[in-house]
Design a protein around this motif. Structure first.
Motif, PDB file in Angstrom:
ATOM      1  N   SER A  16     -21.465  14.479  34.963  1.00 33.21           N
ATOM      2  CA  SER A  16     -20.777  15.490  34.149  1.00 33.21           C
ATOM      3  C   SER A  16     -19.992  14.778  33.058  1.00 33.21           C
ATOM      4  CB  SER A  16     -19.828  16.319  35.016  1.00 33.21           C
ATOM      5  OG  SER A  16     -20.538  16.995  36.029  1.00 33.21           O
ATOM      6  N   TYR A  17     -19.894  15.403  31.890  1.00 28.54           N
ATOM      7  CA  TYR A  17     -19.223  14.733  30.785  1.00 28.54           C
ATOM      8  C   TYR A  17     -18.431  15.720  29.942  1.00 28.54           C
ATOM      9  CZ  TYR A  17     -23.491  16.350  28.394  1.00 28.54           C
ATOM     10  OH  TYR A  17     -24.516  17.115  27.909  1.00 28.54           O
ATOM     11  N   MET A  18     -17.538  15.162  29.118  1.00 33.38           N
ATOM     12  CA  MET A  18     -16.680  15.907  28.195  1.00 33.38           C
ATOM     13  C   MET A  18     -15.730  16.858  28.931  1.00 33.38           C
ATOM     14  SD  MET A  18     -17.594  14.354  25.569  1.00 33.38           S
ATOM     15  CE  MET A  18     -16.775  15.104  24.170  1.00 33.38           C
ATOM     16  N   TYR A  19     -15.249  16.419  30.111  1.00 32.01           N
ATOM     17  CA  TYR A  19     -14.197  17.139  30.822  1.00 32.01           C
ATOM     18  C   TYR A  19     -12.899  16.334  30.754  1.00 32.01           C
ATOM     19  CZ  TYR A  19     -17.567  20.435  32.792  1.00 32.01           C
ATOM     20  OH  TYR A  19     -18.501  21.419  32.945  1.00 32.01           O
ATOM     21  N   GLU A  20     -12.663  15.731  29.629  1.00 31.86           N
ATOM     22  CA  GLU A  20     -11.534  14.819  29.496  1.00 31.86           C
ATOM     23  C   GLU A  20     -10.214  15.558  29.319  1.00 31.86           C
ATOM     24  OE1 GLU A  20     -12.596  10.873  27.390  1.00 31.86           O
ATOM     25  OE2 GLU A  20     -13.559  12.450  26.239  1.00 31.86           O
ATOM     26  N   ILE A  21      -9.195  15.018  29.924  1.00 31.98           N
ATOM     27  CA  ILE A  21      -7.822  15.466  29.687  1.00 31.98           C
ATOM     28  C   ILE A  21      -7.165  14.425  28.786  1.00 31.98           C
ATOM     29  CG2 ILE A  21      -5.615  16.023  30.768  1.00 31.98           C
ATOM     30  CD1 ILE A  21      -7.179  16.716  33.307  1.00 31.98           C
ATOM     31  N   LEU A  22      -6.475  14.889  27.759  1.00 29.57           N
ATOM     32  CA  LEU A  22      -5.966  13.978  26.732  1.00 29.57           C
ATOM     33  C   LEU A  22      -5.060  12.906  27.324  1.00 29.57           C
ATOM     34  CD1 LEU A  22      -6.217  13.550  23.703  1.00 29.57           C
ATOM     35  CD2 LEU A  22      -4.157  14.925  23.378  1.00 29.57           C
ATOM     36  N   SER A  23      -4.202  13.284  28.255  1.00 21.19           N
ATOM     37  CA  SER A  23      -3.290  12.292  28.846  1.00 21.19           C
ATOM     38  C   SER A  23      -4.063  11.249  29.646  1.00 21.19           C
ATOM     39  CB  SER A  23      -2.270  12.994  29.746  1.00 21.19           C
ATOM     40  OG  SER A  23      -2.926  13.722  30.778  1.00 21.19           O
ATOM     41  N   LYS A  24      -5.126  11.695  30.351  1.00 19.24           N
ATOM     42  CA  LYS A  24      -5.931  10.750  31.115  1.00 19.24           C
ATOM     43  C   LYS A  24      -6.690   9.821  30.183  1.00 19.24           C
ATOM     44  CE  LYS A  24      -9.254  10.489  34.895  1.00 19.24           C
ATOM     45  NZ  LYS A  24     -10.113  11.255  35.848  1.00 19.24           N
ATOM     46  N   GLN A  25      -7.149  10.361  29.055  1.00 16.36           N
ATOM     47  CA  GLN A  25      -7.844   9.528  28.078  1.00 16.36           C
ATOM     48  C   GLN A  25      -6.931   8.413  27.584  1.00 16.36           C
ATOM     49  OE1 GLN A  25      -8.677  11.389  24.291  1.00 16.36           O
ATOM     50  NE2 GLN A  25     -10.575  10.243  24.051  1.00 16.36           N
ATOM     51  N   GLY A  26      -5.676   8.747  27.276  1.00 15.81           N
ATOM     52  CA  GLY A  26      -4.720   7.730  26.834  1.00 15.81           C
ATOM     53  C   GLY A  26      -4.462   6.681  27.899  1.00 15.81           C
ATOM     54  N   ASN A  27      -4.365   7.108  29.157  1.00 16.75           N
ATOM     55  CA  ASN A  27      -4.130   6.157  30.248  1.00 16.75           C
ATOM     56  C   ASN A  27      -5.310   5.206  30.426  1.00 16.75           C
ATOM     57  OD1 ASN A  27      -1.600   7.228  30.847  1.00 16.75           O
ATOM     58  ND2 ASN A  27      -2.434   8.720  32.292  1.00 16.75           N
ATOM     59  N   LEU A  28      -6.535   5.736  30.266  1.00 19.03           N
ATOM     60  CA  LEU A  28      -7.718   4.883  30.401  1.00 19.03           C
ATOM     61  C   LEU A  28      -7.765   3.833  29.297  1.00 19.03           C
ATOM     62  CD1 LEU A  28     -10.460   7.510  31.354  1.00 19.03           C
ATOM     63  CD2 LEU A  28      -9.539   5.704  32.810  1.00 19.03           C
ATOM     64  N   LEU A  29      -7.470   4.246  28.054  1.00 12.67           N
ATOM     65  CA  LEU A  29      -7.458   3.290  26.944  1.00 12.67           C
ATOM     66  C   LEU A  29      -6.393   2.217  27.154  1.00 12.67           C
ATOM     67  CD1 LEU A  29      -7.882   5.791  23.969  1.00 12.67           C
ATOM     68  CD2 LEU A  29      -9.555   4.116  24.728  1.00 12.67           C
ATOM     69  N   THR A  30      -5.234   2.640  27.653  1.00 11.71           N
ATOM     70  CA  THR A  30      -4.161   1.675  27.917  1.00 11.71           C
ATOM     71  C   THR A  30      -4.548   0.716  29.026  1.00 11.71           C
ATOM     72  OG1 THR A  30      -2.492   3.289  27.231  1.00 11.71           O
ATOM     73  CG2 THR A  30      -1.737   1.447  28.555  1.00 11.71           C
ATOM     74  N   SER A  31      -5.204   1.243  30.074  1.00 14.77           N
ATOM     75  CA  SER A  31      -5.611   0.398  31.202  1.00 14.77           C
ATOM     76  C   SER A  31      -6.632  -0.645  30.770  1.00 14.77           C
ATOM     77  CB  SER A  31      -6.184   1.275  32.313  1.00 14.77           C
ATOM     78  OG  SER A  31      -6.691   0.488  33.363  1.00 14.77           O
TER      79      SER A  31
END
Length: 602
Positions: free
Chosen positions: A212-227
């Motif tokens: 499944s794709y494009m079920y992103e939450i903006l805050s989670k996206q930021g955390n993944l980029l930071t990680s």
């Protein structure tokens, strides 16, 4: 002078040779008249060459006459000149004012809706709608009526019965464009003996087919980029300390990019370039202060750096001072976070691998003649592995855009695949790598493998392997990394560099290996839909592959970077493909010299 050198470099990357300064002057004249930059002009030139025949190599070098033809075919129709003349307005005068504005409103409303979903290539359909009117029947209308009757694609007979005779020169066939064999060793590309190899996915994570794709939450996206930034940054710190020795023993390592210090310290973060603003570069940190909605960022000053090459999304470590608190004055940049090498492969005898990248047909027809020419060669030489990288049905193809095909996109793909498998001997392993640019497939990156509803294809052909994008193939321990995305071109558009005398294509490919990621650009290109969660899971490699295949619209190349053989096999519509000869490693001593590469005309 800089603008002239930039244009020459862009043409060179496309494999073009500029004969004289008159051609450059004509290019600058077109840029000024139609308000396009030199990069866009070279892209339009490549499009014009592709649209004028299957084999463009004979006519790819720009001339004044050809540039005028491109102006009439593309620029005058799709780009409004700064000083339009009566000639440019003839087409608009053929319609009444009321009719034109009705059509214009309809077109732009449709384009606005499409642009919301990242669709940026509606120009051909816009041109077709404006040309049509009740009073005037253009050549395009006549062509559409004729081809609609015969546009049904029948792979078993279409190429033989409907394809026009090849216009390529006989001397172009089997022409070697590039070879890494400096000793000019005689290599047999025909299979000898019964030795065969099994191809499978490596142990690295790959995109599942039912993801499944494009079920992103903006805050989670930021955390993944930071990680991701934090993990790669820590690796950069360790590798930099190991390579610099005791010389940097007194330096502080700080994870906050806005730390104020008049003495040199080291920190890391994600680069953000802005070519529109005097080539400014900022560094975004990987830590957030309590209560802050975003990570700190600070401007980078490169005046004290001898050589640098950075692009948006690149994670780098810098050695700098920050005396005031608003600018990092860098002295050195470190971005070589190579993944550890893979173990030597267990190949017992030399194996041959053929690699071809789509699109597989010219944009002015659906004959797939370059692909069938390649399949004849495959049937003759019987390579151990055949790798075909999508797209097979490019969604921007004019006949797809204008709805001229009677079959569904999935049916066309499966018919084409059936004919491919009929042409291949059972001893050749056929690997299909998915592309997000296929009209019948998922428009997401990372991309799951192709879906095939015709079960007989799998039942009849056990040598067919479907792979996602990106993927890492395992051939008896030989790791081959592949992506269908033109990451080289995307990095090149974002790169800001000051390195003279270094090969640009090699430098761009080095960025992919140094970041340990198949697509390290952020924000991604406008025509690529990246799911951050899937990207974080499946777009990185923990071990460096032996071979890395990066198809691109740019000039073909094959280079050894950090003991990894990196290549661009060219596009199949140019009648070009790559063939690799992998020699076994004796006493477990593997070297890039074990891989011989040729990029050849088919």
């Amino acid at each position: 002078m800089e603008k002239r050198e930039s244009l020459l470099k862009l043409f060179q990357e496309l494999g073009c040779t500029v004969e004289n300064d008159t051609v450059l002057e004509k290019c600058f004249e077109l840029c000024e008249l139609y308000s396009v930059d030199v990069e866009k002009l070279t892209e339009l030139w490549l499009t014009f060459c592709i649209n004028n025949g299957n084999n463009i190599d004979a006519d790819i070098n720009p001339t004044v006459k050809a540039l005028i033809e491109m102006e009439n075919a593309i620029l005058k129709k799709d780009y409004k000149p700064d000083n339009p003349t009566g000639e440019n307005c003839v087409e608009l005068q053929q319609n009444t004012k009321d009719e034109f504005f009705i059509i214009k409103d309809e077109v732009f409303e449709t384009d606005d809706v499409l642009s919301m979903y990242g669709y940026s290539e509606a120009q051909p359909s816009k041109r077709m709608k404006i040309q049509k009117s009740p009073e005037v029947e253009t050549n395009a209308d006549t062509w559409t009526k004729d081809t609609t009757k015969t546009a049904e694609f029948l792979p078993t007979s279409y190429a033989e019965n409907s394809a026009p005779p090849s216009q390529r020169n006989a001397t172009d066939k089997e022409k070697i464009l590039l070879s890494t064999d400096e000793k000019k060793t005689a290599i047999s590309w025909k299979r000898t003996g019964d030795y065969s190899e099994e191809v499978m996915k490596s142990d690295e994570p790959h995109v599942p087919s039912d993801v499944s794709y494009m079920y992103e939450i903006l805050s989670k996206q930021g955390n993944l980029l930071t990680s991701v930034c934090r993990n790669l940054g820590n690796r950069l710190f360790k590798m930099w300390s190991a390579t610099s020795g005791n010389a940097s023993g007194d330096l502080r390592y700080v994870k906050t990019v806005r730390s104020v210090s008049q003495t040199y310290f080291r920190t890391f973060g994600r680069v953000n370039t802005n070519k529109q603003s005097a080539n400014t570069v900022t560094l975004e940190g990987c830590t957030r202060r309590r209560g802050a909605s975003a990570a700190d960022s600070i401007e980078l000053d490169f005046r004290n750096v001898k050589h640098y090459s950075v692009f948006s999304g690149q994670i780098v470590a810098v050695e700098a001072t920050n005396p005031v608190g608003d600018t990092l004055y860098a002295r050195e940049i470190f971005a070589k976070a190579y993944a550890p090498p893979t173990c030597a492969p267990r190949i017992e005898s030399s194996i041959n691998i053929f690699v071809a990248a789509g699109p597989f047909t010219a944009s002015n027809n659906m004959h797939y003649q370059p692909l069938w020419d390649l399949m004849e060669k495959v049937a003759s030489d019987e390579p151990h592995v055949l790798v075909l990288i999508g797209p097979f049905l490019e969604y921007t193809h004019p006949e797809i855009q204008d709805g001229l095909l009677k079959n569904t996109h999935q049916e066309l793909f499966e018919k084409t695949l059936a004919k491919i498998m009929e042409s291949v001997k059972r001893s050749t392993q056929v690997v299909l790598v998915a592309s997000n640019r296929d009209a019948y497939h998922e428009p997401i990156f990372p991309t799951p493998q192709y879906t095939i509803f015709n079960r007989k294809l799998f039942q009849n052909y056990s040598n067919l392997k479907l792979m996602p994008d990106p993927c890492i193939l395992d051939v008896s321990g030989l790791k081959i990394g592949i992506t269908s995305v033109d990451v080289i071109k995307h990095i090149g558009k974002e790169e800001i560099s000051d390195i003279s005398g270094m090969d640009r294509l090699g430098r761009l490919a080095d960025h992919v290996l140094a970041q340990g990621c198949f697509y390290p650009v952020y924000p991604p290109s406008e025509d690529l839909n990246v799911d951050t969660e899937l990207w974080e899971k499946y777009a990185f490699f923990d071990q460096q592959p032996h071979v890395l295949i990066l198809p691109s619209d740019m000039r073909c190349y094959c280079k050894v970077i950090n003991e990894c053989v990196t290549l661009n096999p060219e596009r199949m519509y140019k009648h070009a493909y790559a063939r690799l000869c992998i020699k076994p490693a004796f006493y477990d001593k593997w070297s890039s010299d074990n891989v011989l590469c040729e990029i050849v005309k088919v």
